[in-house]
Design a protein around this motif. Structure first.
Motif, PDB file in Angstrom:
ATOM      1  N   ARG A  78     -17.712 -29.305  -3.428  1.00  0.00           N
ATOM      2  CA  ARG A  78     -17.096 -28.705  -4.602  1.00  0.00           C
ATOM      3  C   ARG A  78     -18.133 -28.078  -5.524  1.00  0.00           C
ATOM      4  O   ARG A  78     -18.009 -26.910  -5.933  1.00  0.00           O
ATOM      5  N   GLU A  79     -19.165 -28.827  -5.869  1.00  0.00           N
ATOM      6  CA  GLU A  79     -20.166 -28.313  -6.805  1.00  0.00           C
ATOM      7  C   GLU A  79     -20.918 -27.116  -6.225  1.00  0.00           C
ATOM      8  O   GLU A  79     -21.220 -26.156  -6.940  1.00  0.00           O
ATOM      9  N   LEU A  80     -21.205 -27.158  -4.937  1.00  0.00           N
ATOM     10  CA  LEU A  80     -21.924 -26.041  -4.324  1.00  0.00           C
ATOM     11  C   LEU A  80     -21.051 -24.794  -4.234  1.00  0.00           C
ATOM     12  O   LEU A  80     -21.524 -23.673  -4.472  1.00  0.00           O
ATOM     13  N   VAL A  81     -19.767 -24.978  -3.907  1.00  0.00           N
ATOM     14  CA  VAL A  81     -18.852 -23.835  -3.878  1.00  0.00           C
ATOM     15  C   VAL A  81     -18.751 -23.208  -5.261  1.00  0.00           C
ATOM     16  O   VAL A  81     -18.830 -21.983  -5.421  1.00  0.00           O
ATOM     17  N   ALA A 102      -4.637 -30.051  -4.661  1.00  0.00           N
ATOM     18  CA  ALA A 102      -4.873 -29.679  -6.063  1.00  0.00           C
ATOM     19  C   ALA A 102      -6.323 -29.285  -6.286  1.00  0.00           C
ATOM     20  O   ALA A 102      -6.617 -28.300  -6.978  1.00  0.00           O
ATOM     21  N   ALA A 103      -7.242 -30.031  -5.690  1.00  0.00           N
ATOM     22  CA  ALA A 103      -8.656 -29.694  -5.819  1.00  0.00           C
ATOM     23  C   ALA A 103      -8.970 -28.390  -5.107  1.00  0.00           C
ATOM     24  O   ALA A 103      -9.818 -27.602  -5.559  1.00  0.00           O
ATOM     25  N   GLY A 104      -8.286 -28.130  -3.996  1.00  0.00           N
ATOM     26  CA  GLY A 104      -8.473 -26.870  -3.292  1.00  0.00           C
ATOM     27  C   GLY A 104      -7.995 -25.687  -4.117  1.00  0.00           C
ATOM     28  O   GLY A 104      -8.646 -24.636  -4.148  1.00  0.00           O
ATOM     29  N   ARG A 105      -6.853 -25.851  -4.800  1.00  0.00           N
ATOM     30  CA  ARG A 105      -6.334 -24.750  -5.634  1.00  0.00           C
ATOM     31  C   ARG A 105      -7.300 -24.423  -6.762  1.00  0.00           C
ATOM     32  O   ARG A 105      -7.421 -23.268  -7.168  1.00  0.00           O
ATOM     33  N   GLU A 106      -7.980 -25.440  -7.279  1.00  0.00           N
ATOM     34  CA  GLU A 106      -8.973 -25.202  -8.332  1.00  0.00           C
ATOM     35  C   GLU A 106     -10.048 -24.233  -7.839  1.00  0.00           C
ATOM     36  O   GLU A 106     -10.442 -23.296  -8.554  1.00  0.00           O
TER      37      GLU A 106
END
Length: 342
Positions: A78-81, A102-106
Motif C-alpha cells: 500500500r505505502e509503495l503504491v 475497500a482498501a483496493g478502492r482507496e
C-alpha cells in the motif's frame, strides 16, 4: 518507443514471475530494481545485467522510469503504491494488491486523482489451461455454459504465510477467483468454506472451496490447497452441448524454475505436452483439444500498449477490486455459514 520498467522487490515474484517476462517483451526494458539484499543485488546483476539496483523506490523513480512494478511482501504494498502514485508514475501491483476491497478502492481512487494508471498483475489470466478453456467457451464448443470447476492444489506447505496478510485465500484464491470472473463475468453471490490450521506464525487458512454465482447465470466452483500433499491443476466447464476437461501442469512456472526463459523460444513457450491436452465430450463422442499458447509476456506487451498507445490496461485495478470483493465475501461466508449476496 520502449517502456522503461522499474521493479521493487526481487524475491520469488520479482525474480521469476516479472523479470523474465519484462525481458521477453519487445516493448519493455527493465531499467532498475529495488532491493537492499546483497545476495539479491548479485542475482539482479546475473539475471539482468542492464538493470541498475537501488536501495529505495524513490531512488528508482528519480533515475527515470515510466512504470514501477511493486512485488514486495503484501503488507508493504500500500505505502509503495501510494508513493509511486504521488510521484506521478504508473504502477503495477502484485496480487493481492490490497487486503480488502475497500482498501483496493482507496488505491484506485488515488491513482485516478493523480491521473496515473494502476494495474494488477493477475498473470494467471494467461495460464495455458485457462487460455485454452476460454477458447473452448468463446467458440461455443460446449454450448451455453452452466458450470465451471477449477482445482489448484500445490504441495508447498512452506509457502503459506500466516497473519492478517497471509492465508491461501489471499494467495491462490486471488488467482482462481480472478480467472472465474475473467471468463464468466461479475459475481452475484458467494458461498465458501475455509480449511484453517495452526502454523508457527499463527492460525491461518490453508485451503478453501468457493462457489460463485455469476450474473451471467454460470456457477463456478474453485478450490485450492497447499498442506495436503496434492499437486493438481484441473479445470472443467459444463454446458448445453457437453463438457471440456483438462489436467494441465503449471506449464510456465515449471519452465521458469527449470531455468528456461520465454525469450529463449517465444514461439514454443507456454505449451502443454500433447499427452496432457484437454478433452471435449459432446453427443458425437470425445475429442482431444490442442492447447492454446499461454504466455505471461502478453501482460507486459499489453501494459506498454496501455501506457504508450492508450489501450486498456491488461488488468485494471478496478477489476482486481471485484476479485477482492469475492474474497471478502468468501471470508464472511465461511465465518457465518451463509451465502453472501453482492
Amino acid at each position: 518507443m520502449t517502456l522503461r520498467v522499474g521493479l521493487a522487490g526481487y524475491g520469488t515474484g520479482g525474480r521469476f514471475f516479472h523479470t523474465p517476462f519484462i525481458q521477453a517483451s519487445a516493448r519493455c526494458e527493465l531499467v532498475g530494481v529495488v532491493t537492499r539484499s546483497p545476495a539479491r543485488r548479485e542475482s539482479v546483476r546475473s539475471d539482468a545485467p542492464g538493470a541498475k539496483t537501488f536501495a529505495s523506490l524513490g531512488e528508482l523513480i528519480d533515475a527515470g522510469v515510466d512504470v514501477v512494478v511493486i512485488s514486495t511482501p503484501p503488507e508493504t504494498r500500500r505505502e509503495l503504491v501510494l508513493e509511486a502514485i504521488g510521484r506521478g508514475v504508473h504502477v503495477v501491483a502484485d496480487k493481492p494488491f490490497a487486503p480488502t476491497a475497500a482498501a483496493g478502492r482507496e488505491l484506485v481512487d488515488a491513482a485516478a486523482s493523480a491521473g496515473v494508471l494502476l494495474g494488477v498483475f493477475h498473470n494467471r489470466r494467461w495460464d495455458t489451461d485457462l487460455v485454452t478453456l476460454r477458447n473452448v467457451v468463446e467458440n461455443g464448443m460446449v454450448g451455453n455454459v452452466w458450470r465451471f470447476e477449477s482445482r489448484f492444489d500445490l504441495d508447498e506447505p512452506g509457502t503459506i504465510e500466516a497473519g492478517p496478510e497471509g492465508g491461501l485465500l489471499r494467495d491462490l484464491g486471488s488467482h482462481v477467483v480472478d480467472q472465474a470472473l475473467h471468463v464468466f463475468g461479475p459475481a452475484s453471490w458467494v458461498s465458501a468454506q475455509l480449511d484453517r490450521t495452526e502454523l508457527p506464525a499463527g492460525r491461518t487458512d490453508a485451503g478453501f472451496v468457493i462457489t460463485i454465482g455469476h450474473a451471467s447465470g454460470v456457477h463456478s466452483h474453485v478450490s485450492a490447497s497447499k498442506l495436503n500433499g496434492l499437486v493438481s491443476k484441473e479445470m472443467r466447464v459444463l454446458g448445453s452441448f457437453g463438457s471440456y476437461e483438462s489436467q494441465f501442469t503449471d506449464v510456465q512456472a515449471q519452465a521458469i524454475f527449470a531455468g528456461l526463459r520465454p525469450s529463449d523460444n517465444p514461439m514454443g513457450w507456454g505449451y502443454e505436452i500433447p499427452e496432457r491436452w484437454g478433452t471435449l465430450h459432446v453427443a458425437g463422442g470425445s475429442t482431444t483439444v490442442p492447447c492454446v499458447q499461454g504466455n505471461y509476456t502478453e501482460y507486459y506487451d499489453g501494459l506498454a500498449a496501455a501506457i504508450e498507445d492508450g489501450a486498456p490496461l491488461p488488468v485494471p485495478a478496478g477489476e482486481a477490486v471485484e476479485t477482492l470483493r469475492v474474497l471478502d465475501a468468501a471470508r464472511v461466508s465461511a465465518a457465518e455459514h451463509r451465502t453472501v449476496h453482492l
